[in-house]
Design a protein around this motif. Structure first.
Motif, PDB file in Angstrom:
ATOM      1  N   ALA A 186      -5.500 -10.502 -40.712  1.00 52.12           N
ATOM      2  CA  ALA A 186      -5.239  -9.097 -41.045  1.00 52.12           C
ATOM      3  C   ALA A 186      -6.436  -8.433 -41.722  1.00 52.12           C
ATOM      4  N   MET A 233      -6.606 -10.171 -34.550  1.00 56.55           N
ATOM      5  CA  MET A 233      -6.009  -8.916 -34.074  1.00 56.55           C
ATOM      6  C   MET A 233      -7.092  -7.846 -34.088  1.00 56.55           C
ATOM      7  N   ASP A 234      -7.787  -7.688 -32.970  1.00 59.78           N
ATOM      8  CA  ASP A 234      -8.951  -6.787 -32.967  1.00 59.78           C
ATOM      9  C   ASP A 234      -8.740  -5.652 -31.964  1.00 59.78           C
ATOM     10  N   GLY A 235      -9.344  -4.507 -32.273  1.00 62.70           N
ATOM     11  CA  GLY A 235      -9.352  -3.391 -31.318  1.00 62.70           C
ATOM     12  C   GLY A 235      -8.560  -2.168 -31.744  1.00 62.70           C
ATOM     13  N   ASN A 236      -8.089  -2.152 -32.980  1.00 60.67           N
ATOM     14  CA  ASN A 236      -7.320  -0.982 -33.450  1.00 60.67           C
ATOM     15  C   ASN A 236      -8.161   0.296 -33.390  1.00 60.67           C
ATOM     16  N   GLY A 237      -9.413   0.184 -33.837  1.00 62.48           N
ATOM     17  CA  GLY A 237     -10.292   1.356 -33.884  1.00 62.48           C
ATOM     18  C   GLY A 237     -10.557   1.897 -32.487  1.00 62.48           C
ATOM     19  N   ARG A 238     -10.842   0.986 -31.545  1.00 60.80           N
ATOM     20  CA  ARG A 238     -11.121   1.424 -30.172  1.00 60.80           C
ATOM     21  C   ARG A 238      -9.884   2.006 -29.507  1.00 60.80           C
ATOM     22  N   LEU A 271      -5.512   0.228 -44.939  1.00 60.03           N
ATOM     23  CA  LEU A 271      -5.059  -1.108 -44.513  1.00 60.03           C
ATOM     24  C   LEU A 271      -4.183  -1.746 -45.599  1.00 60.03           C
ATOM     25  N   ASN A 274     -14.483  -7.566 -44.184  1.00 62.72           N
ATOM     26  CA  ASN A 274     -13.949  -6.211 -43.965  1.00 62.72           C
ATOM     27  C   ASN A 274     -14.094  -5.296 -45.184  1.00 62.72           C
ATOM     28  N   HIS A 324      -4.692   1.655 -36.662  1.00 61.33           N
ATOM     29  CA  HIS A 324      -4.173   0.630 -37.577  1.00 61.33           C
ATOM     30  C   HIS A 324      -2.648   0.695 -37.664  1.00 61.33           C
ATOM     31  N   ARG A 383     -16.137  -2.064 -44.960  1.00 58.92           N
ATOM     32  CA  ARG A 383     -15.634  -0.819 -44.344  1.00 58.92           C
ATOM     33  C   ARG A 383     -15.486   0.284 -45.392  1.00 58.92           C
ATOM     34  N   GLU A 393     -10.617   3.450 -45.451  1.00 61.28           N
ATOM     35  CA  GLU A 393     -10.018   2.548 -44.451  1.00 61.28           C
ATOM     36  C   GLU A 393      -9.395   1.327 -45.146  1.00 61.28           C
ATOM     37  N   ARG A 442      -9.035   6.485 -36.880  1.00 62.29           N
ATOM     38  CA  ARG A 442      -8.856   5.026 -36.884  1.00 62.29           C
ATOM     39  C   ARG A 442      -7.527   4.612 -37.504  1.00 62.29           C
TER      40      ARG A 442
HETATM   41  C1  IPE Z   1      -8.803  -4.844 -36.170  1.00 57.43           C
HETATM   42  O1  IPE Z   1      -9.216  -3.669 -35.543  1.00 57.43           O
HETATM   43  C2  IPE Z   1      -8.230  -4.573 -37.542  1.00 57.43           C
HETATM   44  C3  IPE Z   1      -9.050  -5.087 -38.641  1.00 57.43           C
HETATM   45  C4  IPE Z   1     -10.196  -5.707 -38.531  1.00 57.43           C
HETATM   46  C5  IPE Z   1      -8.529  -4.893 -39.980  1.00 57.43           C
HETATM   47  P1  IPE Z   1     -10.622  -3.025 -35.828  1.00 57.43           P
HETATM   48  O2  IPE Z   1     -10.472  -2.034 -36.937  1.00 57.43           O
HETATM   49  O3  IPE Z   1     -11.666  -4.039 -36.029  1.00 57.43           O
HETATM   50  O4  IPE Z   1     -10.849  -2.263 -34.454  1.00 57.43           O
HETATM   51  P2  IPE Z   1     -12.217  -2.066 -33.672  1.00 57.43           P
HETATM   52  O5  IPE Z   1     -12.869  -3.405 -33.537  1.00 57.43           O
HETATM   53  O6  IPE Z   1     -13.039  -1.124 -34.501  1.00 57.43           O
HETATM   54  O7  IPE Z   1     -11.810  -1.475 -32.362  1.00 57.43           O
END
Ligand code: IPE
Ligand code: IPE
Ligand code: MG
Length: 255
Positions: free
Chosen positions: A78, A34-39, A94, A83, A52, A86, A90, A48
């Motif tokens: 998840a 599940m990727d791309g929440n930050g973008r 999470l 991770n 999430h 980070r 963050e 960010r």
């Molecule tokens: C996925 O989204 C969530 C986790 C890895 C916990 P990201 O936080 O990696 O989102 P991007 O890759 O920065 O967009």
């Protein structure tokens, strides 16, 4: 295997998801990076955390869709063992979202006969989160409608190292001969030992890498990459991935 598999098991008859045609070959086990929440958040000029939170909504949506579709097993990445790099805030956010999910959504999944499983070493999280995870695992342990697996502090290389250590200990104690370390013996030591074989691995957000996820299990899984960011992923997107899966020809090295 057809769409109504879950119904054949005689438990909590699911409502088939509308976008998958009846009779479509369903994967037994789907895993999602599940990727791309930050973008997703950055595109909206939001922090960010907002991404999430929207990602957690997507978890609810997709887990429900998987259950209603009759998928036997859904594994969600998840939090990876990497991770922890980070920022502390963050990681705290999470962890809070995980606790929120268990506090608010577990009952619904439990009522629908969903068993919760965790892969990875979740003991690394703060004690209150560990306690909630443990209660959730115990509460749903006897459910046999479908399985939702959450990968928490999961890293595939670490999982393989732990499995290797366990096998080495058994050899050292004389319980196992080296030649008995077969592929089945290795699989039986992995966190995924009692789960169905992985059929379909989905990664959102356009990245095409595994990021230390299910490296052993992916051996003959079908891979599906989508540009969609995780917070935008929904029942329709899951059904589309399953449709693409149904169109794939799996040969396992044969003809
Ligand atoms: C996925 O989204 C969530 C986790 C890895 C916990 P990201 O936080 O990696 O989102 P991007 O890759 O920065 O967009
Ligand atoms: C993979 O996403 C881990 C999860 C989705 C939990 P990352 O965003 O951490 O992966 P990399 O760093 O881009 O490889
Ligand atoms: Mg990412």
């Amino acid at each position: 295997m057809i769409l109504s598999r879950a119904r054949l098991r005689g438990k909590a008859a699911p409502v088939p998801a509308p976008a998958v045609p009846q009779g479509t070959e369903l994967p037994r086990h789907v895993a999602i990076i599940m990727d791309g929440n930050g973008r997703w958040a950055a595109r909206r000029k939001l922090p960010r955390l907002a991404g999430h939170k929207a990602g957690a909504d997507a978890v609810r949506r997709v887990a429900r869709a998987a259950r209603d579709m009759g998928l036997e097993c859904l594994t969600l990445y998840a939090f990876s063992s990497e991770n922890w790099k980070r920022p502390e805030q963050e990681i705290a956010d999470l962890t809070a979202l995980l606790k929120h999910f268990i506090a608010n959504d577990l009952d619904e999944f439990h009522a629908n006969n969903v068993r919760l499983r965790v892969i990875g070493d979740y003991h690394a999280f703060e004690p209150s989160a560990v306690e909630m995870v443990e209660r959730a695992l115990a509460k749903t342990a006897a459910n046999d409608g479908s399985t939702m697996v959450i990968a928490l502090n999961y890293g595939s290389q670490n999982e393989l190292a732990r499995a290797t250590q366990a096998l080495a200990r058994r050899v050292a104690s004389g319980e196992l001969r080296p030649e008995e370390i077969t592929t089945d013996a290795i699989a039986a030591e992995l966190d995924t030992a009692d789960l169905p074989p992985l059929d379909l691995l989905i990664r959102t957000s356009g990245e095409q890498r595994l990021s230390n996820f299910l490296l052993w299990q992916v051996a003959y899984a079908e891979l599906y990459f989508t540009e969609k960011l995780w917070p935008d992923f929904d029942a329709e997107a899951l059904a589309e991935a399953c449709k693409v899966f149904a169109g794939r020809q799996r040969r396992y090295g044969g003809l």
